[in-house]
Design an enzyme around this catalytic site. Structure first.
Site, mmCIF file in Angstrom:
data_model
loop_
_atom_site.group_PDB
_atom_site.id
_atom_site.type_symbol
_atom_site.label_atom_id
_atom_site.label_comp_id
_atom_site.label_asym_id
_atom_site.label_seq_id
_atom_site.Cartn_x
_atom_site.Cartn_y
_atom_site.Cartn_z
ATOM 1 N N TYR A 147 -3.781 0.604 -11.325
ATOM 2 C CA TYR A 147 -3.088 1.850 -11.676
ATOM 3 C C TYR A 147 -1.811 2.074 -10.861
ATOM 4 O O TYR A 147 -0.775 2.465 -11.402
ATOM 5 C CB TYR A 147 -4.018 3.052 -11.477
ATOM 6 C CG TYR A 147 -4.962 3.270 -12.629
ATOM 7 C CD1 TYR A 147 -4.676 4.196 -13.619
ATOM 8 C CD2 TYR A 147 -6.139 2.541 -12.724
ATOM 9 C CE1 TYR A 147 -5.538 4.400 -14.688
ATOM 10 C CE2 TYR A 147 -7.011 2.740 -13.785
ATOM 11 C CZ TYR A 147 -6.713 3.664 -14.761
ATOM 12 O OH TYR A 147 -7.561 3.858 -15.818
ATOM 13 N N LYS A 153 5.760 0.380 -11.693
ATOM 14 C CA LYS A 153 6.740 -0.468 -12.383
ATOM 15 C C LYS A 153 7.149 0.146 -13.733
ATOM 16 O O LYS A 153 8.307 0.038 -14.135
ATOM 17 C CB LYS A 153 6.187 -1.887 -12.562
ATOM 18 C CG LYS A 153 6.011 -2.655 -11.235
ATOM 19 C CD LYS A 153 7.342 -2.879 -10.507
ATOM 20 C CE LYS A 153 7.201 -3.854 -9.339
ATOM 21 N NZ LYS A 153 8.448 -4.107 -8.620
HETATM 22 N N1 LIG Z 1 5.111 -12.554 -7.526
HETATM 23 C C1 LIG Z 1 4.918 -12.136 -8.780
HETATM 24 O O1 LIG Z 1 4.162 -12.744 -9.571
HETATM 25 C C2 LIG Z 1 5.646 -10.912 -9.298
HETATM 26 C C3 LIG Z 1 5.446 -10.554 -10.638
HETATM 27 C C4 LIG Z 1 6.116 -9.443 -11.133
HETATM 28 C C5 LIG Z 1 6.973 -8.725 -10.320
HETATM 29 N N2 LIG Z 1 7.150 -9.091 -9.014
HETATM 30 C C6 LIG Z 1 8.068 -8.291 -8.199
HETATM 31 O O2 LIG Z 1 9.023 -9.134 -7.583
HETATM 32 C C7 LIG Z 1 9.455 -8.565 -6.341
HETATM 33 C C8 LIG Z 1 9.312 -9.593 -5.225
HETATM 34 O O3 LIG Z 1 7.951 -9.985 -5.179
HETATM 35 P P1 LIG Z 1 7.416 -11.255 -4.342
HETATM 36 O O4 LIG Z 1 6.396 -11.905 -5.171
HETATM 37 O O5 LIG Z 1 8.547 -12.024 -3.793
HETATM 38 O O6 LIG Z 1 6.635 -10.461 -3.166
HETATM 39 P P2 LIG Z 1 6.358 -10.858 -1.644
HETATM 40 O O7 LIG Z 1 6.335 -12.325 -1.472
HETATM 41 O O8 LIG Z 1 5.165 -10.049 -1.273
HETATM 42 O O9 LIG Z 1 7.669 -10.297 -0.885
HETATM 43 C C9 LIG Z 1 7.947 -8.927 -0.913
HETATM 44 C C10 LIG Z 1 9.226 -8.669 -0.148
HETATM 45 O O10 LIG Z 1 9.483 -7.249 -0.184
HETATM 46 C C11 LIG Z 1 9.653 -6.786 1.156
HETATM 47 N N3 LIG Z 1 9.208 -5.402 1.290
HETATM 48 C C12 LIG Z 1 8.013 -4.879 0.974
HETATM 49 N N4 LIG Z 1 7.972 -3.569 1.283
HETATM 50 C C13 LIG Z 1 9.181 -3.262 1.808
HETATM 51 C C14 LIG Z 1 9.752 -2.081 2.338
HETATM 52 N N5 LIG Z 1 9.063 -0.941 2.388
HETATM 53 N N6 LIG Z 1 11.036 -2.123 2.801
HETATM 54 C C15 LIG Z 1 11.731 -3.280 2.759
HETATM 55 N N7 LIG Z 1 11.249 -4.443 2.293
HETATM 56 C C16 LIG Z 1 9.980 -4.428 1.819
HETATM 57 C C17 LIG Z 1 8.797 -7.732 1.994
HETATM 58 O O11 LIG Z 1 9.183 -7.652 3.355
HETATM 59 P P3 LIG Z 1 8.153 -8.003 4.558
HETATM 60 O O12 LIG Z 1 8.152 -9.505 4.699
HETATM 61 O O13 LIG Z 1 8.737 -7.300 5.735
HETATM 62 O O14 LIG Z 1 6.816 -7.458 4.158
HETATM 63 C C18 LIG Z 1 9.129 -9.059 1.332
HETATM 64 O O15 LIG Z 1 10.376 -9.542 1.759
HETATM 65 C C19 LIG Z 1 8.598 -7.307 -6.142
HETATM 66 O O16 LIG Z 1 9.317 -6.174 -6.566
HETATM 67 C C20 LIG Z 1 7.411 -7.552 -7.054
HETATM 68 O O17 LIG Z 1 6.779 -6.354 -7.469
HETATM 69 C C21 LIG Z 1 6.507 -10.171 -8.479
#
Ligand SMILES: NC(=O)c1ccc[n+]([C@@H]2O[C@H](COP(=O)([O-])OP(=O)(O)OC[C@H]3O[C@@H](n4cnc5c(N)ncnc54)[C@H](OP(=O)(O)O)[C@@H]3O)[C@@H](O)[C@H]2O)c1
Length: 227
Positions: A147, A153
């Site tokens: 949820y 998103k």
């Molecule tokens: N991976 C997937 O399958 C997927 C699918 C759909 C959408 N997405 C979206 O793609 C984007 C990147 O995802 P990812 O898979 O690369 O995730 P990830 O590997 O978990 O990396 C997340 C990044 O966001 C940063 N972050 C999180 N909270 C933050 C905050 N409060 N202030 C500043 N930076 C923050 C983290 O920094 P720290 O290292 O300091 O924690 C990290 O650099 C996200 O928006 C996610 O929702 C991902």
């Protein structure tokens, strides 16, 4: 060459976007929390990279970022920072504080960061704001649970659609993008695609984005995603 600002670039998709954009000779401003990751630091020798601290939920941190960029032109903002939200987010267990935290990072921060950066985009030839959203927020898909993440998103998609309409007059293109199911800390090892594939698709799409496409929800492959 254009300047791209990427939030949440310590790891995952944000780090890979940084890597690939530097290799393409873009000037990249990449953000981290607390301290840059070793992966980020290792990219310093590979192009025009500036690392800046940013906690996207903290308005003082956003203001400090804006001040540090004063006088610079930003061509592209990639709102990438995001969280999956609490471990427990089914209907019976999702807690209000955790849900609000997910909204704070995934939904509200992209507007706050965009608002701070828009004045630096005024002289850009083709200014673009790209927000990494998720098809998990698409209203056309039937799926249960999660949820906090899904609603955050779905809501950021609406935020970007509204911003797209408002910023059209200023010539700023605004699009949410679904990056695929990506092998990162968030996506896990079972995901469909690598961060390299996702980032390459997001960059190709972003390079070609024009104002007439503003307000469209895209996939990382450049297809239109239903809302
Ligand atoms: N991976 C997937 O399958 C997927 C699918 C759909 C959408 N997405 C979206 O793609 C984007 C990147 O995802 P990812 O898979 O690369 O995730 P990830 O590997 O978990 O990396 C997340 C990044 O966001 C940063 N972050 C999180 N909270 C933050 C905050 N409060 N202030 C500043 N930076 C923050 C983290 O920094 P720290 O290292 O300091 O924690 C990290 O650099 C996200 O928006 C996610 O929702 C991902």
């Amino acid at each position: 060459m254009e300047t791209v600002l990427i939030t949440g670039a310590s790891r995952g998709i944000g780090l890979e976007l940084t890597k690939q954009l530097l290799a393409l000779d873009y000037k990249v401003i990449a953000t981290y929390r607390n301290a840059p990751s070793n992966d980020q630091l290792s990219l310093k020798d590979h192009g025009d990279l500036t690392l800046v601290e940013l906690e996207v939920t903290n308005e003082s941190s956003i203001e400090a970022l804006r001040e540090s960029l004063e006088g610079q032109q930003i061509d592209v903002l990639i709102n990438n920072a995001g969280i999956i939200g609490p471990d427990e987010q089914d209907r019976d267990n999702v807690s209000a504080p955790n849900w609000l935290e997910t909204f704070s990072v995934n939904t509200i921060a992209p507007l706050l960061v965009s608002r701070a950066i828009i004045p630096l985009m005024q002289n850009a030839a083709n200014p673009r704001i790209v927000t990494i959203s998720s098809q998990m927020g698409a209203l056309n898909r039937d799926a249960v649970g999660m949820y906090a993440y899904r609603s955050s998103k779905a809501a950021v998609n609406k935020v970007m659609q509204v911003m797209a309409l408002e910023l059209k007059e200023q010539g700023i293109t605004v699009c949410p993008i679904h990056p695929g199911w990506v092998k990162t800390d968030m996506g896990g090892d079972e995901a469909d695609i690598t961060a390299q594939e996702s980032a390459a698709g997001i960059i190709k799409l972003t390079q070609g984005l024009t104002l007439d496409q503003s307000g469209t929800f895209f996939t990382w492959e450049g297809d239109v995603h239903p809302w």
